[in-house]
Scaffold this active site. Structure first.
Site, short mmCIF file in Angstrom:
data_model
loop_
_atom_site.label_atom_id
_atom_site.label_comp_id
_atom_site.label_asym_id
_atom_site.label_seq_id
_atom_site.Cartn_x
_atom_site.Cartn_y
_atom_site.Cartn_z
N GLU A 1 69.18 73.64 1.26
CA GLU A 1 68.13 72.63 1.15
C GLU A 1 67.48 72.65 -0.24
OE1 GLU A 1 67.40 70.24 3.22
OE2 GLU A 1 68.69 70.93 4.84
N ASN B 1 67.73 69.64 -2.94
CA ASN B 1 66.53 69.02 -3.51
C ASN B 1 66.61 68.98 -5.03
OD1 ASN B 1 65.26 68.46 -1.12
ND2 ASN B 1 63.72 70.07 -1.28
N ARG C 1 67.75 60.05 2.92
CA ARG C 1 67.11 61.37 2.98
C ARG C 1 66.04 61.37 4.06
NH1 ARG C 1 70.68 64.31 1.10
NH2 ARG C 1 71.83 62.97 -0.26
#
Length: 132
Positions: free
Chosen positions: A46, A50, A106
């Site tokens: 994650e 990002n 997203r």
């Protein structure tokens, strides 16, 4: 004795899998459970995603993965850093379902997943200079 490792890699989606494998291999020295390894891999995934998507976007750049294992304390510290766009409002960005993505691709759950799988999550960011 603490053990430290630093990796630097391009912000391309193929390197997200590399980061997952690297952190999984590094943490084995602490003799984690399979569940702990899976949780760590998810959180790193994650964070790296990002950095790729929100930190650099199509511009690309370099991502840094710093890891410290402390067998005496049975702790692993992982820092994922980019020198990209940065985050205007970290508190807002960490809210579940918040995203700056306008494509609808997203979910805005990256930080929430990191917090769910890790004991602690700290985010530092300066707009225009990047995020750790």
């Amino acid at each position: 004795m603490k053990n430290e490792m630093t990796l630097a890699f391009d912000s391309i989606s193929e390197n997200e899998a590399f980061a997952r494998v690297a952190v999984a291999a590094f943490v084995t020295q602490l003799n984690p459970t399979l569940e702990e390894v899976a949780d760590i891999k998810t959180a790193v995934s994650e964070a790296v995603t990002n950095a790729i998507i929100h930190g650099y976007g199509k511009e690309g750049g370099e991502i840094f993965l710093d890891m410290t294992a402390d067998p005496a304390e049975k702790t692993l510290t992982v820092c994922v850093t980019d020198t990209g766009a940065g985050i205007q409002d970290v508190k807002k960005a960490m809210e579940p379902l918040y995203t700056t993505d306008t494509t609808g691709e997203r979910s805005g759950m990256g930080f929430s997943f990191m917090e769910a799988f890790m004991d602690e999550v700290h985010v530092e960011s300066t707009p225009g200079h990047g995020t750790t």
